[in-house]
Design a protein around this motif. Structure first.
Motif, PDB file in Angstrom:
ATOM      1  N   ARG A 147       8.555  13.523  -8.652  1.00  0.00           N
ATOM      2  CA  ARG A 147       7.591  12.430  -8.544  1.00  0.00           C
ATOM      3  C   ARG A 147       8.143  11.232  -7.758  1.00  0.00           C
ATOM      4  O   ARG A 147       7.455  10.245  -7.585  1.00  0.00           O
ATOM      5  N   THR A 149       8.967   9.402  -4.412  1.00  0.00           N
ATOM      6  CA  THR A 149       8.532   9.506  -3.018  1.00  0.00           C
ATOM      7  C   THR A 149       9.631   9.054  -2.053  1.00  0.00           C
ATOM      8  O   THR A 149       9.870   9.693  -1.033  1.00  0.00           O
ATOM      9  N   ASP A 163       5.415   8.349  -7.399  1.00  0.00           N
ATOM     10  CA  ASP A 163       4.118   8.692  -6.806  1.00  0.00           C
ATOM     11  C   ASP A 163       2.936   8.012  -7.480  1.00  0.00           C
ATOM     12  O   ASP A 163       1.809   8.077  -6.983  1.00  0.00           O
ATOM     13  N   ASP A 164       3.167   7.351  -8.637  1.00  0.00           N
ATOM     14  CA  ASP A 164       2.098   6.592  -9.294  1.00  0.00           C
ATOM     15  C   ASP A 164       2.234   5.095  -9.027  1.00  0.00           C
ATOM     16  O   ASP A 164       1.673   4.269  -9.748  1.00  0.00           O
ATOM     17  N   HIS A 165       3.044   4.756  -8.009  1.00  0.00           N
ATOM     18  CA  HIS A 165       3.272   3.378  -7.547  1.00  0.00           C
ATOM     19  C   HIS A 165       4.218   2.572  -8.440  1.00  0.00           C
ATOM     20  O   HIS A 165       4.418   1.381  -8.194  1.00  0.00           O
ATOM     21  N   HIS A 199       7.080  14.654  -0.064  1.00  0.00           N
ATOM     22  CA  HIS A 199       6.130  13.552   0.071  1.00  0.00           C
ATOM     23  C   HIS A 199       6.068  13.011   1.499  1.00  0.00           C
ATOM     24  O   HIS A 199       5.354  12.049   1.776  1.00  0.00           O
ATOM     25  N   ASN A 212       0.973   7.979   0.258  1.00  0.00           N
ATOM     26  CA  ASN A 212       0.518   6.788  -0.480  1.00  0.00           C
ATOM     27  C   ASN A 212       1.170   5.480  -0.027  1.00  0.00           C
ATOM     28  O   ASN A 212       0.954   4.440  -0.654  1.00  0.00           O
TER      29      ASN A 212
END
Length: 238
Positions: A147, A149, A163-165, A199, A212
């Motif tokens: 997860r 990036t 990946d969820d900021h 990513h 993202n």
């Protein structure tokens, strides 16, 4: 939970399997079809982990379907003809169930699959996490490396972008982290950046785009040769 589908040209065979599946807590039926060609579309659309696959079907046999799908999917073959078992096992199917399928035999097959699935999942989890020291004294944080990036180095600590900021600050040197994560699909492209190849979405001249993220990351001159050697090794050309 294991998502599964049934592909069988006989509706009564599907109905019996549905009854069996309903009694097993770790199986979730997400689709059924009596049309093997439609079954191929379902496999692509639904991405089931397990397929109950009949052997003898019109237009497309179960063995032919086996040859068309990826090897990451579990397959349990079902048929009234035991002579097809050998060919099924040559394609590394999980089990081979003879019709009419008794529940106790069905349960034996899926329980064995569940045990294998869990042991494989545990190994994958062990291979894909790291512990890092955080800003809070004495606190270690477990991070799923799949997860991450990218990672930015800032002197004696790093900022890990998820990946969820989420941004996680850890007291590590970028060099040490780069060596540890290289076996997990990460590559250092700058004195201050490590990126996840999974990513990475695009390469634009001397910059890379990360999923993202709106801003690109520059590829450092000292890391350019090694990075592009890695890219060229996977470059498709005519």
């Amino acid at each position: 939970m294991i998502d599964c589908i049934i592909i069988d040209d006989e509706q009564h065979a599907i109905d019996l399997l549905k009854e069996h599946i309903d009694q097993v807590h770790f199986l979730r039926l997400v689709g059924t079809t009596t049309d093997p060609v439609r079954g191929l579309t379902m496999i692509t659309d639904l991405r089931p982990r397990l397929i109950f696959l009949d052997v003898q079907m019109p237009n497309l046999t179960g063995i032919e379907i086996l040859k068309l799908i990826g090897k990451d999917t579990y397959i349990i073959m079902t048929t009234a003809y035991k002579e097809y078992a050998l060919e099924g096992f040559e394609h590394a199917v999980v089990d081979y169930l003879l019709k009419p399928i008794a529940f106790i035999r069905f349960l034996k097959a899926v329980n064995r699959l569940w045990t294998f699935h869990n042991s494989t999942q545990l190994k994958n989890d062990q291979d894909n996490y790291v512990f890092v020291k955080t800003e809070q004294k004495g606190k270690l944080l477990k991070i799923d490396s799949r997860r991450i990036t990218y990672i930015e180095g800032l002197g004696n600590y790093v900022v890990i972008q998820m990946d969820d900021h989420r941004k996680i600050t850890a007291y590590l040197k970028l060099k040490e982290l780069a060596e540890h994560l290289s076996r997990m699909g990460f590559v250092r492209i700058h004195k201050s950046f490590i990126i996840s190849l999974s990513h990475l979405t695009a390469i634009e001249g001397n910059m890379v785009r990360i999923l993202n993220e709106t801003k690109p990351i520059v590829i450092g001159e000292a890391y350019k040769k090694e990075f592009f050697e890695l890219v060229n090794a996977r470059l498709l050309s005519s």
